[in-house]
Design a protein around this motif. Structure first.
Motif, PDB file in Angstrom:
ATOM      1  N   ILE A   1       3.277 -35.001 -27.042  1.00  8.74           N
ATOM      2  CA  ILE A   1       3.790 -33.773 -26.429  1.00  8.74           C
ATOM      3  C   ILE A   1       2.575 -32.956 -26.007  1.00  8.74           C
ATOM      4  O   ILE A   1       1.726 -32.640 -26.841  1.00  8.74           O
ATOM      5  N   PRO A   2       2.460 -32.651 -24.736  1.00  9.70           N
ATOM      6  CA  PRO A   2       1.285 -31.896 -24.315  1.00  9.70           C
ATOM      7  C   PRO A   2       1.218 -30.562 -25.057  1.00  9.70           C
ATOM      8  O   PRO A   2       2.212 -29.841 -25.095  1.00  9.70           O
ATOM      9  N   PRO A   3       0.109 -30.258 -25.713  1.00 11.67           N
ATOM     10  CA  PRO A   3       0.043 -29.012 -26.487  1.00 11.67           C
ATOM     11  C   PRO A   3       0.036 -27.795 -25.565  1.00 11.67           C
ATOM     12  O   PRO A   3      -0.413 -27.878 -24.425  1.00 11.67           O
ATOM     13  N   VAL A   4       0.571 -26.688 -26.104  1.00 13.78           N
ATOM     14  CA  VAL A   4       0.535 -25.427 -25.357  1.00 13.78           C
ATOM     15  C   VAL A   4      -0.881 -24.887 -25.472  1.00 13.78           C
ATOM     16  O   VAL A   4      -1.353 -24.579 -26.568  1.00 13.78           O
ATOM     17  N   LYS A   5      -1.551 -24.808 -24.358  1.00 11.58           N
ATOM     18  CA  LYS A   5      -2.953 -24.376 -24.402  1.00 11.58           C
ATOM     19  C   LYS A   5      -3.038 -22.900 -24.047  1.00 11.58           C
ATOM     20  O   LYS A   5      -2.540 -22.469 -23.002  1.00 11.58           O
TER      21      LYS A   5
ATOM     22  N   ALA B   1      10.066 -37.320 -20.477  1.00 11.17           N
ATOM     23  CA  ALA B   1      10.673 -36.093 -19.973  1.00 11.17           C
ATOM     24  C   ALA B   1      10.967 -35.135 -21.118  1.00 11.17           C
ATOM     25  O   ALA B   1      10.781 -33.918 -21.012  1.00 11.17           O
ATOM     26  N   LEU B   2      11.408 -35.750 -22.239  1.00 13.40           N
ATOM     27  CA  LEU B   2      11.727 -34.928 -23.415  1.00 13.40           C
ATOM     28  C   LEU B   2      10.474 -34.237 -23.938  1.00 13.40           C
ATOM     29  O   LEU B   2      10.491 -33.048 -24.276  1.00 13.40           O
ATOM     30  N   ALA B   3       9.390 -35.023 -23.983  1.00 19.15           N
ATOM     31  CA  ALA B   3       8.129 -34.450 -24.451  1.00 19.15           C
ATOM     32  C   ALA B   3       7.703 -33.301 -23.546  1.00 19.15           C
ATOM     33  O   ALA B   3       7.268 -32.245 -24.015  1.00 19.15           O
ATOM     34  N   GLN B   4       7.865 -33.485 -22.259  1.00 14.83           N
ATOM     35  CA  GLN B   4       7.510 -32.435 -21.300  1.00 14.83           C
ATOM     36  C   GLN B   4       8.405 -31.209 -21.500  1.00 14.83           C
ATOM     37  O   GLN B   4       7.944 -30.074 -21.468  1.00 14.83           O
ATOM     38  N   LYS B   5       9.668 -31.486 -21.781  1.00  7.40           N
ATOM     39  CA  LYS B   5      10.627 -30.389 -21.986  1.00  7.40           C
ATOM     40  C   LYS B   5      10.245 -29.604 -23.249  1.00  7.40           C
ATOM     41  O   LYS B   5      10.313 -28.373 -23.258  1.00  7.40           O
ATOM     42  N   ILE B   6       9.871 -30.360 -24.284  1.00  2.19           N
ATOM     43  CA  ILE B   6       9.460 -29.688 -25.525  1.00  2.19           C
ATOM     44  C   ILE B   6       8.264 -28.789 -25.251  1.00  2.19           C
ATOM     45  O   ILE B   6       8.212 -27.646 -25.677  1.00  2.19           O
ATOM     46  N   HIS B   7       7.335 -29.316 -24.475  1.00  2.99           N
ATOM     47  CA  HIS B   7       6.160 -28.530 -24.106  1.00  2.99           C
ATOM     48  C   HIS B   7       6.560 -27.256 -23.373  1.00  2.99           C
ATOM     49  O   HIS B   7       6.110 -26.159 -23.698  1.00  2.99           O
ATOM     50  N   GLU B   8       7.454 -27.416 -22.409  1.00  2.00           N
ATOM     51  CA  GLU B   8       7.880 -26.238 -21.646  1.00  2.00           C
ATOM     52  C   GLU B   8       8.633 -25.253 -22.530  1.00  2.00           C
ATOM     53  O   GLU B   8       8.456 -24.046 -22.407  1.00  2.00           O
ATOM     54  N   ASP B   9       9.466 -25.818 -23.425  1.00  2.00           N
ATOM     55  CA  ASP B   9      10.198 -24.936 -24.335  1.00  2.00           C
ATOM     56  C   ASP B   9       9.247 -24.160 -25.235  1.00  2.00           C
ATOM     57  O   ASP B   9       9.447 -22.986 -25.511  1.00  2.00           O
ATOM     58  N   ARG B  10       8.211 -24.848 -25.681  1.00  2.00           N
ATOM     59  CA  ARG B  10       7.258 -24.163 -26.547  1.00  2.00           C
ATOM     60  C   ARG B  10       6.581 -23.020 -25.812  1.00  2.00           C
ATOM     61  O   ARG B  10       6.356 -21.953 -26.363  1.00  2.00           O
TER      62      ARG B  10
END
Lengths: 561, 130
Positions: free
Chosen positions: A65-69, B36-45
């Motif tokens: 999961i790309p980290p929030v930077k 896509a899910l991983a990207q969504k999690i990133h965006e949600d974060r």
């Protein structure tokens, strides 16, 4: 199998094979080859289908999961409430060479971003350059409106903005950052390297502040400041057992979200940077020194019949009783005359050492760059000893005073004040007075509220103890009788001290409600009372009926007249 | 017989080939979904960061206090109202004794003159606190 034996038999009989047989044999070879190929495919199919189960394949895949930077770590309060965070924002730039009619485009842009100057934008857009900044850090709405203009030459650059959701609250503790995100004040400056450390931006810094208590303190100080038309105010709430600063307020304050045009007067942190002669609150330390070193006991007393003369000073009492007073009376009625005489018994050297042990002669180690150094006489004369005993002739910052008071009531441990949430901070404490002396000081502080000058701080149910302080402001060549520093330092609950609450008003004026009085007991004590009433339930201090027996013995020594 | 074997082999090969292809596509689809899910999690974060800041902004004690004064008939509690011992909480009265629940909302709609009165009460409280 049968095809193979047939073939062998045919080849053994070799001599008489016909053209048909030859064709048949060649076909068989081709069929065999196909069989082999199919067999391989079947095996491979079965292998793919069965040998590595799908679940295992997925489990072995690393899901990243790309980290929030973010460029800068967040700051939280002790309960995890966001005090400062970095949010994504956009900055607008343009490529002027793509713009044909700059005047028209500029007019349209200024229409949606009214804070830009038309002539300036026009000049920028008519230049020959390929890149000009138009505005940094647009709000999402502004960005949407600029996009709606539909000018392809306008581009956005992703940037980050430091946001302080609570606005002015705790501004002096938090500080502020410049446009590039470097801390310029408060903990933002003090922890700048840590906050900007690229490897740790996802670890927020947790401060000791409690934003709810911070608001109670700020709100009450604001109300008192406007009621008494004071030029400034300061307040601190500190946990006596951990040295953590729960709230720290200085007024006038500023909004760290927008520091343009903020006067230095507003940035000045009165709670840590300002050093004040705090007046009678200092008597607590004189009493502690005398009681702890066995110079006086609570049964002793001093003659306070008439003012003392020393060098060119005359020491008077603000609440003169003009009689012999016991020690509890001297404290409760805040007698300068009695305290000064006690200071003479202590002596300059021991007094100086005691104050040094309490950190009043050094700058505090609080995690702020805005800390003021104490001011005290270079040569400690007899007159200094006497005036310092009741808080004149020595100027310390409020946070130092609060730290000292915390040590007086918590059983005698001086724990360095800290702005960060740190459960182990109490370990750094040093014993400065005995447990026994601390208990006596607690009784004195409680009686100063129930019987003495601090009566207006009595928050029913929360067993408040405290000491008033009123001092004239030092001006060039003496004191200004019209300008006061009125303060009150309160502790609650007195049977098991948890928190110190300090309030200071700078140059308050009397009102009709205070009958024109503007001393600490009249203007600052009610602030402390209200802060305690509002924050005690938040801090988990339960109200209860007081155990009168704790103070009875000392109370008997106070004669009310 | 031979023909049967050939046909059988061909059918098996076709079927298994198709199955493998389908499996591969399914796996690919799943992998894409995971990505896509991983990207969504990133965006949600990222969105959560913004929402947390917004929540902090909207629930800052000052605005909560203002809203409470505007909409609620609640006052700061005094020490007597804080019950520290659970056994001292009285049981809810029932039947005739039970009065109507006054509620916590200001009855602004029902009685429009109630609101200024409450504001005044609040000013009185402020006056005391000064």
């Amino acid at each position: 199998m049968s095809a193979t034996t047939a073939y062998q038999r045919l080849s053994l009989e070799g001599e008489r094979k016909s053209a048909l047989d030859v064709a048949r044999n060649r076909l068989m070879v081709a069929v065999l080859l196909f069989f082999a190929a199919f067999a391989v495919m079947v095996i491979r199919t079965v292998e793919l289908g069965l040998s590595t189960p799908e679940t295992k394949q997925v489990a072995e895949r690393q899901i990243v999961i790309p980290p929030v930077k973010v460029a800068r770590a967040d700051i939280l309060d002790r309960n995890g409430e966001v005090l400062a965070t970095n949010l994504e924002t956009s900055s607008l730039y343009a490529n002027p060479s793509e713009i044909k009619n700059p005047a028209d485009v500029a007019a349209r842009l200024v229409a949606v971003l009214p804070d830009l100057s038309l002539s300036e934008v026009e000049e920028k857009l008519s230049s020959d350059r390929k890149f000009v900044w138009l505005k940094r850090k647009l709000s999402p709405r502004e960005k949407w409106e600029v996009n709606a203009l539909g000018v392809p030459a306008f581009q956005f650059q992703r940037e980050e903005e430091r946001v302080y959701p609570h606005g002015r609250l705790a501004a002096h503790a938090l500080g502020y950052v410049d446009v590039d995100g470097n801390g310029l004040g408060g903990v933002e400056y003090f922890f700048n390297d840590r906050l900007n450390d690229a490897g740790r931006t996802d670890e927020p810094i947790k401060l000791a502040l409690d934003i709810r208590v911070q608001y109670a303190l700020t709100d009450e100080l604001e109300a008192a400041m406007s009621a008494h038309r004071a030029i400034g105010a300061a307040g601190i709430v500190m946990d006596v057992n951990s040295g953590e600063v729960i709230a720290l307020a200085s007024l006038p304050d500023y909004d760290p979200n927008d520091i343009r045009g903020v006067a230095s007067q507003q940035r000045f942190n009165r709670a840590t940077q300002g050093v004040y002669e705090l007046g009678s609150t200092f008597k607590t330390f004189t009493f502690a020194a005398a009681l702890d070193q066995g110079i006086a006991t609570l049964e002793d007393g001093y003659d306070a019949t008439k003012p003392l003369r020393i060098a060119r000073f005359t020491i008077r009492d603000d609440h003169p009783k003009a009689r012999y007073m016991s020690l509890p009376e001297i404290f409760a009625y805040s007698s300068n005359i009695g305290t000064a005489q006690m200071a003479l018994d202590i002596g300059a050297e021991r007094q100086q050492k005691f104050l040094r042990d309490l950190g009043f002669l050094d700058t505090t180690n609080l995690e702020l760059a805005e800390v003021g150094s104490p001011i005290y006489p270079a040569t400690w004369r007899k007159s200094s000893t006497m005036t310092i005993s009741y808080g004149h002739g020595i100027a310390v910052s409020p946070v130092q005073l609060v730290n000292g008071i915390a040590a007086m009531v918590n059983g005698g441990r001086l724990i360095p004040a800290t702005l960060t949430h740190n459960d182990d901070n109490w370990r750094q404490g040093q014993q400065v007075i005995s447990q026994n002396t601390s208990r006596k000081i607690r009784q004195l502080l409680r009686l100063a509220v129930t019987k003495g000058t601090g009566g207006r701080s009595e928050a029913v149910g929360y067993r408040v103890g405290g000491k008033t302080g009123t001092a004239e402001k030092a001006v060039a060549g003496g004191y200004d009788r019209k300008a006061l520093i009125s303060s009150f330092v309160g502790v609650f609950p007195m049977d098991d001290p948890q928190y110190v609450v300090f309030a200071l008003l700078d140059e308050p004026r009397g009102t009709k409600e205070t009958f024109g009085y503007r001393s600490g007991g009249w203007v600052a004590a009610p602030v402390v009372k209200n802060v305690i009433l509002r924050s005690a339930p938040l801090l988990g201090v339960a109200p209860k009926r007081e155990d009168e027996g704790l103070y009875q013995q000392v109370a008997l020594m106070i004669e009310e007249d | 017989m031979r023909r049967m074997i050939t046909i059988c082999a061909a059918v098996t090969a076709l079927a298994s080939g198709a199955a493998v292809l389908q499996l591969k596509l399914a796996v690919q689809e799943k992998a894409e979904a995971v990505e896509a899910l991983a990207q969504k999690i990133h965006e949600d974060r990222e969105a959560i960061r913004v929402l947390e800041a917004e929540w902090a902004f909207l629930t800052t004690p000052r605005s909560l206090q203002e809203k409470s004064i505007r909409f609620l008939a609640l006052m700061p509690p005094n020490a007597e109202q804080v019950v520290t011992d659970i056994t001292r909480i009285p049981f809810r009265p029932k039947g005739v004794e039970a009065g109507e629940d006054p509620g916590v909302l200001l009855p602004t709609r029902a009685k429009p003159e109630e609101k200024p009165k409450n504001d005044k009460a609040d000013e009185d409280k402020k006056g005391q606190s000064l």
